[in-house]
Scaffold this motif. Structure first.
Motif, PDB file in Angstrom:
ATOM      1  N   THR A  82       0.842  -1.189   0.000  1.00 40.81           N
ATOM      2  CA  THR A  82       0.000   0.000   0.000  1.00 40.81           C
ATOM      3  C   THR A  82       0.877   1.239   0.000  1.00 40.81           C
ATOM      4  OG1 THR A  82      -1.746  -1.134   1.246  1.00 40.81           O
ATOM      5  CG2 THR A  82      -1.779   1.260   1.304  1.00 40.81           C
ATOM      6  N   GLU A  92      -9.436  10.421   6.460  1.00 35.33           N
ATOM      7  CA  GLU A  92      -9.109   9.233   5.669  1.00 35.33           C
ATOM      8  C   GLU A  92      -7.980   9.543   4.693  1.00 35.33           C
ATOM      9  OE1 GLU A  92     -13.285   8.718   6.981  1.00 35.33           O
ATOM     10  OE2 GLU A  92     -12.626  10.138   5.474  1.00 35.33           O
ATOM     11  N   THR A  97      -3.147   0.396  -3.844  1.00 35.81           N
ATOM     12  CA  THR A  97      -2.779  -0.954  -3.416  1.00 35.81           C
ATOM     13  C   THR A  97      -2.610  -1.802  -4.668  1.00 35.81           C
ATOM     14  OG1 THR A  97      -5.070  -1.722  -3.209  1.00 35.81           O
ATOM     15  CG2 THR A  97      -4.063  -0.758  -1.247  1.00 35.81           C
ATOM     16  N   VAL A 107      -7.879   3.144  -3.011  1.00 33.68           N
ATOM     17  CA  VAL A 107      -8.743   2.945  -1.850  1.00 33.68           C
ATOM     18  C   VAL A 107      -8.731   4.191  -0.976  1.00 33.68           C
ATOM     19  CG1 VAL A 107      -8.392   0.434  -1.831  1.00 33.68           C
ATOM     20  CG2 VAL A 107      -6.911   1.900  -0.421  1.00 33.68           C
ATOM     21  N   SER A 109      -9.221   4.933   3.288  1.00 38.05           N
ATOM     22  CA  SER A 109      -9.189   4.185   4.531  1.00 38.05           C
ATOM     23  C   SER A 109      -8.889   5.159   5.678  1.00 38.05           C
ATOM     24  CB  SER A 109      -8.084   3.116   4.437  1.00 38.05           C
ATOM     25  OG  SER A 109      -8.262   2.084   5.349  1.00 38.05           O
ATOM     26  N   ASN A 115      -5.648  -0.618   8.956  1.00 40.03           N
ATOM     27  CA  ASN A 115      -5.983  -2.010   8.767  1.00 40.03           C
ATOM     28  C   ASN A 115      -6.647  -2.159   7.405  1.00 40.03           C
ATOM     29  OD1 ASN A 115      -7.306  -4.580   8.828  1.00 40.03           O
ATOM     30  ND2 ASN A 115      -7.153  -4.539  11.061  1.00 40.03           N
ATOM     31  N   GLU A 116      -6.158  -3.100   6.627  1.00 43.78           N
ATOM     32  CA  GLU A 116      -6.663  -3.322   5.270  1.00 43.78           C
ATOM     33  C   GLU A 116      -8.162  -3.613   5.226  1.00 43.78           C
ATOM     34  OE1 GLU A 116      -5.495  -6.523   1.967  1.00 43.78           O
ATOM     35  OE2 GLU A 116      -3.766  -5.516   2.894  1.00 43.78           O
ATOM     36  N   GLU A 117      -8.725  -4.122   6.301  1.00 45.04           N
ATOM     37  CA  GLU A 117     -10.149  -4.452   6.298  1.00 45.04           C
ATOM     38  C   GLU A 117     -11.033  -3.214   6.150  1.00 45.04           C
ATOM     39  OE1 GLU A 117     -12.368  -5.272  10.207  1.00 45.04           O
ATOM     40  OE2 GLU A 117     -10.283  -5.685  10.746  1.00 45.04           O
ATOM     41  N   TYR A 118     -10.479  -2.020   6.404  1.00 45.10           N
ATOM     42  CA  TYR A 118     -11.257  -0.790   6.289  1.00 45.10           C
ATOM     43  C   TYR A 118     -11.100  -0.109   4.928  1.00 45.10           C
ATOM     44  CZ  TYR A 118     -11.625  -1.448  11.285  1.00 45.10           C
ATOM     45  OH  TYR A 118     -11.866  -1.985  12.521  1.00 45.10           O
ATOM     46  N   HIS A 119     -10.300  -0.686   4.050  1.00 42.95           N
ATOM     47  CA  HIS A 119     -10.128  -0.118   2.711  1.00 42.95           C
ATOM     48  C   HIS A 119     -11.453  -0.175   1.941  1.00 42.95           C
ATOM     49  CE1 HIS A 119      -5.944   0.079   3.395  1.00 42.95           C
ATOM     50  NE2 HIS A 119      -5.481  -0.704   2.454  1.00 42.95           N
ATOM     51  N   VAL A 120     -11.788   0.945   1.319  1.00 40.22           N
ATOM     52  CA  VAL A 120     -12.952   1.027   0.439  1.00 40.22           C
ATOM     53  C   VAL A 120     -12.426   1.412  -0.938  1.00 40.22           C
ATOM     54  CG1 VAL A 120     -15.085   2.285  -0.071  1.00 40.22           C
ATOM     55  CG2 VAL A 120     -14.512   1.705   2.306  1.00 40.22           C
ATOM     56  N   GLU A 121     -12.729   0.600  -1.930  1.00 40.57           N
ATOM     57  CA  GLU A 121     -12.257   0.900  -3.281  1.00 40.57           C
ATOM     58  C   GLU A 121     -12.977   2.132  -3.829  1.00 40.57           C
ATOM     59  OE1 GLU A 121     -12.112  -0.992  -7.733  1.00 40.57           O
ATOM     60  OE2 GLU A 121     -11.747  -2.353  -6.060  1.00 40.57           O
TER      61      GLU A 121
END
Length: 147
Positions: A82, A92, A97, A107, A109, A115-121
């Motif tokens: 990233t 944000e 990525t 993304v 975030s 944390n990658e789980e919070y990435h929004v494309e």
């Protein structure tokens, strides 16, 4: 002129008049992947960007600040593959990525929990990201809030 350049010119993005101090190889060695060609052209040609595109505020870091910003926010240590490239002025960061060789996504975030789980494309490429904003889409238009 590239599509993303038309958008940046429309929004008075300042062209670079000098050579950057940082080198692409420095950034790519840290992140472990080649920068996408459209984003690389942005860094070569422009000093960064800070303006609204459509309804969305966009701050894109210039070549000479990108490594320091990523180190300062802890992106390199916490988010492999990233590269944060700027922010939205609302807590944000905007980042590139890599999915696989030559396949990227843009993304958004939160800075507070890397944390990658919070990435929004928000784009399938740097150009796609800017086109979406230019066409009036917001950062979170594609989010299903019912989940």
């Amino acid at each position: 002129m590239e599509t993303f350049e038309r958008i940046l010119v429309k929004h008075n993005c300042v062209r670079r008049t000098d050579k950057p101090i940082a080198h692409f190889e420095d950034i790519e060695n840290i992140i472990g992947f080649k920068l996408p060609p459209d984003y690389r052209l942005f860094l070569e040609t422009y000093c960064g960007f800070e303006e609204f595109i459509g309804e969305a505020y966009v701050r894109l870091w210039g070549m000479d600040e990108i490594i320091d910003q990523n180190q300062g926010y802890g992106v390199f240590e916490n988010l492999p593959a990233t590269l944060a490239i700027g922010g939205n002025g609302g807590g944000e960061f905007i980042a590139i990525t890599i999915i696989d060789e030559g396949n990227y996504r843009i993304v958004i975030s939160p800075f507070i929990d890397l944390n990658e789980e919070y990435h929004v494309e928000i784009g399938s490429s740097f150009t796609d990201f800017l086109e979406r904003l230019n066409n009036g889409h917001g950062y979170f238009d594609n989010i299903d809030l019912k989940k």
